[in-house]
Design an enzyme around this catalytic site. Structure first.
Site, mmCIF file in Angstrom:
data_model
loop_
_atom_site.group_PDB
_atom_site.id
_atom_site.type_symbol
_atom_site.label_atom_id
_atom_site.label_comp_id
_atom_site.label_asym_id
_atom_site.label_seq_id
_atom_site.Cartn_x
_atom_site.Cartn_y
_atom_site.Cartn_z
ATOM 1 N N ASP A 31 34.032 84.189 76.684
ATOM 2 C CA ASP A 31 33.994 85.582 77.097
ATOM 3 C C ASP A 31 34.845 86.163 78.275
ATOM 4 O OD1 ASP A 31 31.077 87.692 76.965
ATOM 5 O OD2 ASP A 31 32.921 88.297 78.365
ATOM 6 N N ALA A 74 33.826 92.455 71.123
ATOM 7 C CA ALA A 74 34.278 93.488 70.472
ATOM 8 C C ALA A 74 34.068 94.682 71.725
ATOM 9 C CB ALA A 74 33.812 93.967 69.241
ATOM 10 N N TYR A 140 35.855 102.843 65.034
ATOM 11 C CA TYR A 140 34.922 101.696 65.681
ATOM 12 C C TYR A 140 34.260 101.177 64.153
ATOM 13 C CZ TYR A 140 30.719 99.194 67.081
ATOM 14 O OH TYR A 140 29.709 98.167 67.059
ATOM 15 N N HIS A 188 24.424 104.669 76.780
ATOM 16 C CA HIS A 188 23.249 104.515 75.583
ATOM 17 C C HIS A 188 22.073 105.162 76.117
ATOM 18 C CE1 HIS A 188 25.978 101.000 74.493
ATOM 19 N NE2 HIS A 188 25.898 101.507 73.265
HETATM 20 N N1 UDP Z 1 22.272 110.621 73.083
HETATM 21 C C1 UDP Z 1 21.813 111.758 73.837
HETATM 22 N N2 UDP Z 1 22.168 111.568 75.140
HETATM 23 C C2 UDP Z 1 23.000 110.897 75.908
HETATM 24 C C3 UDP Z 1 23.154 109.547 75.058
HETATM 25 C C4 UDP Z 1 22.867 109.527 73.752
HETATM 26 O O1 UDP Z 1 21.277 112.599 73.333
HETATM 27 O O2 UDP Z 1 23.285 111.016 76.905
HETATM 28 C C5 UDP Z 1 21.831 110.570 71.662
HETATM 29 C C6 UDP Z 1 23.021 110.258 70.693
HETATM 30 O O3 UDP Z 1 23.671 111.459 70.527
HETATM 31 C C7 UDP Z 1 22.344 109.621 69.568
HETATM 32 C C8 UDP Z 1 21.260 108.859 70.123
HETATM 33 O O4 UDP Z 1 21.106 109.457 71.568
HETATM 34 O O5 UDP Z 1 21.962 110.523 68.775
HETATM 35 C C9 UDP Z 1 21.415 107.090 70.429
HETATM 36 O O6 UDP Z 1 22.772 107.249 71.246
HETATM 37 P P1 UDP Z 1 23.335 105.810 71.709
HETATM 38 O O7 UDP Z 1 24.746 106.359 72.221
HETATM 39 O O8 UDP Z 1 22.310 105.414 72.573
HETATM 40 O O9 UDP Z 1 23.522 105.093 70.511
HETATM 41 P P2 UDP Z 1 24.616 105.102 69.131
HETATM 42 O O10 UDP Z 1 23.591 105.595 68.036
HETATM 43 O O11 UDP Z 1 25.729 106.021 69.567
HETATM 44 O O12 UDP Z 1 25.020 103.854 68.692
#
Ligand code: UDP
Length: 327
Positions: A31, A74, A140, A188
């Site tokens: 890593d 990644a 991605y 997230h």
């Molecule tokens: N999301 C949101 N507000 C935030 C971050 C994420 O509404 O501040 C929503 C995002 O649009 C998606 C879901 O939460 O529909 C999960 O997003 P995350 O980024 O956790 O994971 P991803 O689905 O992108 O892998």
């Protein structure tokens, strides 16, 4: 087995390393600590190095007499991949191809690859099966799909076998509270809502409230990181050289952004301030796995089958580690 885990100090990597060690495997973590954390893995297992350093990698594969590679390392942010595709193609595709080819040359027969539901793009049918068309809508997803294709071509031509695990939304933390999710900056949903509940953020923004879903917000399949980790162990035990499979890994149940916020409020006992914001580019309305294939072929069973139990482990980690790993 002697297993090299690239990106093993990261979120999903470190939970997998923990399980591999518990099962008695001889694990070497490789890593560069750009997103991983030293404290997330036992010090004596960690080799700090970069996949771009092919000689270092080669030497490690040879001297450690590696039997299998689990490749997590990644870049993982969809939004960044749109802005900086060069960085994503270099790190996620070129370095993965280098690694794969070094495995071939060193006679390594097993390769487990961190793939993603982003390979499906906007699915025609939800829950999504592995036979859904693969049509990523961002760089991605394109890089991950390209590596999957290379793996299939390698497995057809050489004595190397693979499993590509298409993760849905990884969430939660180790129930013993020792390791968890920590990204800086964080993007997230679950950790952000938890930070808002802890008073570390003034509010949480909901990205889009006009989706064609029951409450208008995006629906995702949140799968506990320990259940994801278990999928890697089962995959390693199953792979035979010259064969390859891709598997969805999700609980098969979707939760909306509003349901996630409610779950964090219930678990934490705190109220979270919500702001409605525009949609985030590249977010499909609904991503939920049909995980029948991994259950049937690898005997995978999710221990965490509802959002609340997943959020409880995440809350416990964040509450006891308000500054993550402190690095
Ligand atoms: N999301 C949101 N507000 C935030 C971050 C994420 O509404 O501040 C929503 C995002 O649009 C998606 C879901 O939460 O529909 C999960 O997003 P995350 O980024 O956790 O994971 P991803 O689905 O992108 O892998």
């Amino acid at each position: 087995m002697r297993i090299l885990v690239t990106g093993g100090a990261g979120y999903i990597g470190s939970h997998t390393v923990k399980q591999l060690l518990a099962r008695g495997h001889d694990v070497t973590v490789f890593d560069n600590l750009s997103a991983g954390h030293k404290a997330a893995v036992p010090a004596e297992r960690l080799v700090t190095g970069d996949l771009r350093d092919i000689d270092h990698l080669d030497q490690l594969l040879m001297t450690s007499r590696i039997d299998a590679v689990v490749h997590f390392a990644a870049l993982t942010y969809v939004g960044d991949s749109v802005k900086e595709p060069a960085r994503y193609y270099t790190n996620n595709l070129i370095y993965s191809l280098n690694l794969l080819d070094r495995c071939r040359r060193n006679g390594i027969g097993k390769f487990v690859f961190s793939s993603t539901c982003a390979v499906y793009g906007v699915p025609d049918v939800v829950p999504i099966t592995e036979s859904e068309k693969r049509n990523p809508i961002n760089p991605y997803g394109n890089t991950k799909l390209a590596v999957e294709r290379a793996l299939a071509d390698y497995a057809a031509a050489y004595p190397i076998g693979f499993c590509a695990l298409r993760y849905f939304n990884a969430a939660g933390a180790s129930p013993d509270g020792t390791i968890g999710e920590y990204h800086d900056p964080e993007s997230h949903l679950i950790p952000l809502v938890i930070q808002a509940a802890m008073g570390k953020r003034p509010h949480i923004e909901i990205f889009g409230t006009d989706y064609p879903t029951p409450d208008g917000t995006c629906v995702r399949d949140y799968v506990h990181v320990d259940d994801l980790a278990t999928a890697h162990i089962l995959a390693l035990e199953k792979i035979t050289p010259g064969t390859g499979q891709a598997y969805n890994v999700g609980i098969g149940r979707g939760y909306s952004v509003r349901e996630v916020i409610r779950a964090v409020e219930e678990v934490s006992g705190k109220k979270v301030t919500v702001k409605e914001a525009p949609r985030r580019t590249g977010d499909p309305a609904e991503l939920v796995a049909n995980a029948d294939k991994i259950r049937r072929e690898l005997g995978w069973v999710a221990k965490y089958t509802d959002l609340r139990s997943i959020v409880e482990t995440a809350w416990n980690w964040h509450r006891t580690h308000p500054n993550g790993y402190g690095d």
